[in-house]
Structure formats: structure tokens, C-alpha cells
Design a protein around this motif. Structure first.
Motif, PDB file in Angstrom:
ATOM      1  N   ARG A  94       0.877  -1.237  -0.129  1.00  0.00           N
ATOM      2  CA  ARG A  94      -0.036  -0.037  -0.223  1.00  0.00           C
ATOM      3  C   ARG A  94       0.509   1.417   0.126  1.00  0.00           C
ATOM      4  NH1 ARG A  94      -4.354   0.143   4.666  1.00  0.00           N
ATOM      5  NH2 ARG A  94      -5.073   1.592   3.663  1.00  0.00           N
ATOM      6  N   ARG A  95       2.384   0.736   0.388  1.00  0.00           N
ATOM      7  CA  ARG A  95       3.041   2.072   0.084  1.00  0.00           C
ATOM      8  C   ARG A  95       3.060   3.066  -1.326  1.00  0.00           C
ATOM      9  NH1 ARG A  95       8.126  -0.490   3.413  1.00  0.00           N
ATOM     10  NH2 ARG A  95       6.727   0.061   5.516  1.00  0.00           N
ATOM     11  N   PRO A  96       2.704   4.111  -1.516  1.00  0.00           N
ATOM     12  CA  PRO A  96       2.470   5.409  -2.373  1.00  0.00           C
ATOM     13  C   PRO A  96       4.111   4.527  -3.127  1.00  0.00           C
ATOM     14  CG  PRO A  96       3.844   6.964  -1.043  1.00  0.00           C
ATOM     15  CD  PRO A  96       3.036   4.974  -0.321  1.00  0.00           C
ATOM     16  N   THR A  97       5.176   4.142  -3.405  1.00  0.00           N
ATOM     17  CA  THR A  97       5.956   4.179  -3.568  1.00  0.00           C
ATOM     18  C   THR A  97       5.646   2.557  -4.976  1.00  0.00           C
ATOM     19  OG1 THR A  97       6.722   3.005  -1.724  1.00  0.00           O
ATOM     20  CG2 THR A  97       8.191   4.827  -2.368  1.00  0.00           C
ATOM     21  N   VAL A  98       5.038   2.243  -4.181  1.00  0.00           N
ATOM     22  CA  VAL A  98       3.912   0.568  -4.812  1.00  0.00           C
ATOM     23  C   VAL A  98       3.254   0.905  -5.671  1.00  0.00           C
ATOM     24  CG1 VAL A  98       3.191  -1.524  -5.084  1.00  0.00           C
ATOM     25  CG2 VAL A  98       5.441  -0.818  -3.119  1.00  0.00           C
ATOM     26  N   THR A  99       1.918   2.025  -5.171  1.00  0.00           N
ATOM     27  CA  THR A  99       0.864   2.622  -5.451  1.00  0.00           C
ATOM     28  C   THR A  99       1.441   3.627  -7.204  1.00  0.00           C
ATOM     29  OG1 THR A  99       0.471   3.998  -4.118  1.00  0.00           O
ATOM     30  CG2 THR A  99      -0.091   1.654  -3.893  1.00  0.00           C
ATOM     31  N   GLY A 100       2.434   3.995  -6.413  1.00  0.00           N
ATOM     32  CA  GLY A 100       2.661   4.991  -7.819  1.00  0.00           C
ATOM     33  C   GLY A 100       2.378   6.385  -7.591  1.00  0.00           C
ATOM     34  N   ASN A 101       1.594   6.381  -6.157  1.00  0.00           N
ATOM     35  CA  ASN A 101       0.616   7.253  -6.017  1.00  0.00           C
ATOM     36  C   ASN A 101       1.397   8.766  -5.786  1.00  0.00           C
ATOM     37  OD1 ASN A 101      -2.000   6.314  -6.113  1.00  0.00           O
ATOM     38  ND2 ASN A 101      -1.877   6.518  -3.811  1.00  0.00           N
ATOM     39  N   ILE A 102       2.460   8.740  -5.700  1.00  0.00           N
ATOM     40  CA  ILE A 102       3.341   9.213  -5.432  1.00  0.00           C
ATOM     41  C   ILE A 102       4.898   9.056  -6.266  1.00  0.00           C
ATOM     42  CG2 ILE A 102       4.622  11.318  -3.974  1.00  0.00           C
ATOM     43  CD1 ILE A 102       3.390  10.297  -2.052  1.00  0.00           C
ATOM     44  N   SER A 103       5.426  10.194  -7.026  1.00  0.00           N
ATOM     45  CA  SER A 103       6.695   9.841  -7.782  1.00  0.00           C
ATOM     46  C   SER A 103       7.702   9.527  -6.962  1.00  0.00           C
ATOM     47  CB  SER A 103       7.036  11.153  -8.887  1.00  0.00           C
ATOM     48  OG  SER A 103       7.684  12.271  -8.223  1.00  0.00           O
ATOM     49  N   MET A 104       8.229   8.687  -7.918  1.00  0.00           N
ATOM     50  CA  MET A 104       9.552   8.102  -6.959  1.00  0.00           C
ATOM     51  C   MET A 104      10.162   9.815  -6.520  1.00  0.00           C
ATOM     52  SD  MET A 104       9.445   5.425  -6.593  1.00  0.00           S
ATOM     53  CE  MET A 104      11.421   4.726  -5.771  1.00  0.00           C
ATOM     54  N   ASN A 105      10.617  10.374  -7.846  1.00  0.00           N
ATOM     55  CA  ASN A 105      12.039  11.680  -7.311  1.00  0.00           C
ATOM     56  C   ASN A 105      11.112  12.392  -6.172  1.00  0.00           C
ATOM     57  OD1 ASN A 105      13.585  10.746  -9.407  1.00  0.00           O
ATOM     58  ND2 ASN A 105      11.795  12.541 -11.171  1.00  0.00           N
ATOM     59  N   VAL A 106       9.856  12.668  -6.441  1.00  0.00           N
ATOM     60  CA  VAL A 106       9.081  14.008  -5.060  1.00  0.00           C
ATOM     61  C   VAL A 106       9.804  13.010  -3.853  1.00  0.00           C
ATOM     62  CG1 VAL A 106       7.064  14.280  -4.187  1.00  0.00           C
ATOM     63  CG2 VAL A 106       7.423  14.029  -6.743  1.00  0.00           C
ATOM     64  N   ILE A 107       9.565  11.424  -3.486  1.00  0.00           N
ATOM     65  CA  ILE A 107       9.543  11.114  -2.275  1.00  0.00           C
ATOM     66  C   ILE A 107      11.022  11.321  -2.476  1.00  0.00           C
ATOM     67  CG2 ILE A 107      10.284   8.407  -1.533  1.00  0.00           C
ATOM     68  CD1 ILE A 107       7.240   8.207  -2.956  1.00  0.00           C
ATOM     69  N   LEU A 108      12.202  11.429  -3.107  1.00  0.00           N
ATOM     70  CA  LEU A 108      13.290  11.294  -2.769  1.00  0.00           C
ATOM     71  C   LEU A 108      13.591  12.594  -2.333  1.00  0.00           C
ATOM     72  CD1 LEU A 108      16.418  10.491  -3.199  1.00  0.00           C
ATOM     73  CD2 LEU A 108      16.462  10.809  -5.497  1.00  0.00           C
ATOM     74  N   TRP A 109      13.295  13.581  -2.953  1.00  0.00           N
ATOM     75  CA  TRP A 109      13.620  14.976  -2.415  1.00  0.00           C
ATOM     76  C   TRP A 109      13.104  15.347  -0.868  1.00  0.00           C
ATOM     77  CZ3 TRP A 109      17.270  16.865  -3.844  1.00  0.00           C
ATOM     78  CH2 TRP A 109      18.425  16.851  -5.188  1.00  0.00           C
ATOM     79  N   VAL A 110      11.919  14.704  -0.672  1.00  0.00           N
ATOM     80  CA  VAL A 110      11.271  14.649   0.345  1.00  0.00           C
ATOM     81  C   VAL A 110      12.032  14.537   1.565  1.00  0.00           C
ATOM     82  CG1 VAL A 110       9.401  14.125   1.821  1.00  0.00           C
ATOM     83  CG2 VAL A 110       8.864  15.250  -0.558  1.00  0.00           C
TER      84      VAL A 110
END
Length: 306
Positions: A94-110
Motif C-alpha cells: 500500500r505504500r505510495p512507492t508501490v502504488t505510484g500515487n507519489i512519484s519516486m523523484n518527489v519521494i526522494l527529495w522529500v
């Protein structure tokens, strides 16, 4: 006739979805569980230096905010790096990294931004507190996530360092942590995390095996894992006696908790269902830590002292 959803309904669903994504991304329970030892370390430092909370309320805000952001940043970076593992494991799908709800680049920078902001805030408390926070962040992100988790069964011991530094951060924001109390808190947390994590590894054996993560029960089986679990639990038994400065009541309660946990750990050799035992051990370990740290706060409240 099918009714079209209202703007309000759509907004509520989006808000709920964002909340769920953030909870999964930040591993909500894990983050909260790590804030308690930071607060406990801070509180005990005030007590042992005979300082008033009112005089340090600004330091308290900076300590909690800074350490929380650093831990959140580390957890986010962990999710970013482990997306391939999370895709395989049921509990992490269910993590957004898996679902794609949040982009990986955004997650990295956050993750990077939260970590940097946390360190900036913590530097306003003390350099020593910042050093402990960096040790925890570096151990979790680099030594655990990037290096050891996919290679060695020792990943559990390496990862335990990151959680164990949390009370040192809280204490060092007030005074130097070269004191028997914060050192004992570090040792207790370090040891506690190992049997706690072993329980999770047994519970989630199939998922770790499918993901190829070399957790101890996956590589060496349940029997060895249960033996090591009991050894680490027994190692906790003498530690409360180094905290006599917290009072007899604390030492008695902590010792009772340790004895009960030893019994729970030993019961694993008599129960036929290893995963049922692992669930029991996991739940007890959570209650053990919560009660232990809350007791430290309770026994040092001014009303309990003359």
C-alpha cells in the motif's frame, strides 16, 4: 440512475488517500514509537540536571521537531530505496512507492529535504544531539538500508543502532549524554530491538523469503532464531539495576517485565505454532517498551518526590 459524486465527496476521498499515503510512507507507528524515547531522554535530562521544563520549552520543540523530521526523512529514503522489495511483500504493497500515487523523484527529495531540515533544527539545540541523530540516520539509511539488509543476517543488529540513539538525542539537547542513565537507555533499546525484529521476521517469514531478504529465520530457521531471541531477552535482566537512581519502584516493575518476557520467550520452545508464538512475543515486546519508558517518566514526575 447513477448519481455523480459531489465535489465534497471527491475532496474527502482525496484527503483520505493522501493521509493513507503519508501514513504508509512515514511508517506512522514506527515514527511515533521512536519519538517516545527522544522525549524520555529529554525529560530525564531535565530531571537529573534539576532543570525546569518551562526554561527549555523552545529546546524541547526544536528537539522533537528536528528528530522527528530526521527519522521521517530516513524512513522515506528507506521506502524509496526498497520499492522492489515492497512490491513483493504483502504488508508494504500500500505504500505510495508501490502504488505510484507519489512519484519516486518527489519521494526522494522529500526524504532528503526532511533530513536536512531536521538536522538544521537540531543544531539549534546542541552539536552532541546532532551527532547522535546523524549516527542514527547514517546507520539506518546507509549501513542498514543501502548495504546490509539485502546481504547479511546481521542487518538486524546493525539496524538496531539507529533506534537505540533516540534517547541520547533527547538527553544531549539538555546536557552531555556521557551519563549512566542515557547510556543504559541506549543499551536497553539496542538489545530490545533484536528479539522484537526476530518476531517480525518469523511472522513475515514467507514475505521475507519471497523478497530474498536474509533475515535470521529465513537463513538459519526458526529454532536458532528462537534461541537467539531468548538470549537477548535474558541480557535485559540486569540492566534495570544500573538505573537505581530512578527509584525502587521502577527497578521492581522493570525486573518483573523482564522475567515475564523471559517466560514468553522460553514458551516458544513448547508451542507448536511458531508464528503464533512470534505474534505473542511481538505484542509483548511493544507493551514492554511502552510501559518501561512511561514508567521512567512517571517516577520522575515532581509529585512523586519530596
Amino acid at each position: 440512475m447513477k448519481e455523480n459524486p459531489s465535489i465534497t465527496d471527491i475532496g474527502e476521498k482525496q484527503t483520505t488517500s493522501i493521509f493513507i499515503d503519508l501514513k504508509e510512507l512515514l511508517k506512522g507507528i514506527v515514527l511515533i514509537a521512536n519519538v517516545l524515547p527522544v522525549f524520555t531522554g529529554f525529560w530525564l535530562a531535565l530531571y537529573f540536571t534539576d532543570s525546569a521544563f518551562a526554561a527549555y520549552w523552545d529546546v524541547f520543540v526544536l528537539t522533537i521537531a528536528g528528530s522527528t523530521l530526521i527519522m521521517a526523512g530516513a524512513l522515506i529514503l528507506n521506502n524509496w530505496y526498497e520499492v522492489d522489495l515492497d512490491t513483493v511483500m504483502q504488508r508494504t504493497k500500500r505504500r505510495p512507492t508501490v502504488t505510484g500515487n507519489i512519484s519516486m523523484n518527489v519521494i526522494l527529495w522529500v526524504g532528503i529535504s526532511a533530513s536536512i531540515l531536521g538536522f538544521v533544527l537540531l543544531l539549534f539545540t546542541s552539536v552532541e544531539a546532532s551527532i547522535y541523530a546523524f549516527v542514527g540516520w547514517f546507520t539506518y539509511v546507509v549501513l542498514y538500508t543501502f548495504w546490509s539488509k539485502r546481504k547479511y543476517t546481521l542487518n538486524t543488529i546493525i539496524g538496531s543502532v539507529s533506534g537505540a540513539v533516540t534517547p541520547l538525542i533527547g538527553w544531549a539537547a539538555i546536557d552531555s549524554a556521557f551519563h549512566v542513565v542515557p547510556i543504559m537507555l541506549f543499551i536497553i533499546l539496542f538489545i530490545w530491538q533484536i528479539p522484537h525484529t526476530f518476531s517480525i521476521a518469523i511472522k513475515r517469514y514467507d514475505e521475507y523469503k519471497a523478497a530474498g531478504v536474509p533475515m535470521l529465520p529465513v537463513v538459519h530457521g526458526f529454532e536458532l532464531t528462537k534461541r537467539q531471541t531468548l538470549v537477548y531477552i535474558v541480557c535485559l535482566l540486569p540492566l534495570p539495576f544500573y538505573l537505581m537512581s530512578l527509584g525502587t519502584a521502577f527497578v521492581v516493575v522493570a525486573t518483573i517485565l523482564n522475567i515475564v518476557w523471559i517466560v514468553v520467550g522460553a514458551s516458544g520452545f513448547f508451542m507448536k505454532n511458531d508464528r503464533k508464538w512470534a505474534r505473542i512475543n511481538f505484542v509483548f515486546s511493544l507493551n514492554y517498551l511502552t510501559i518501561l519508558f512511561l514508567m521512567m517518566i512517571i517516577v520522575t514526575l515532581p509529585m512523586f518526590h519530596s
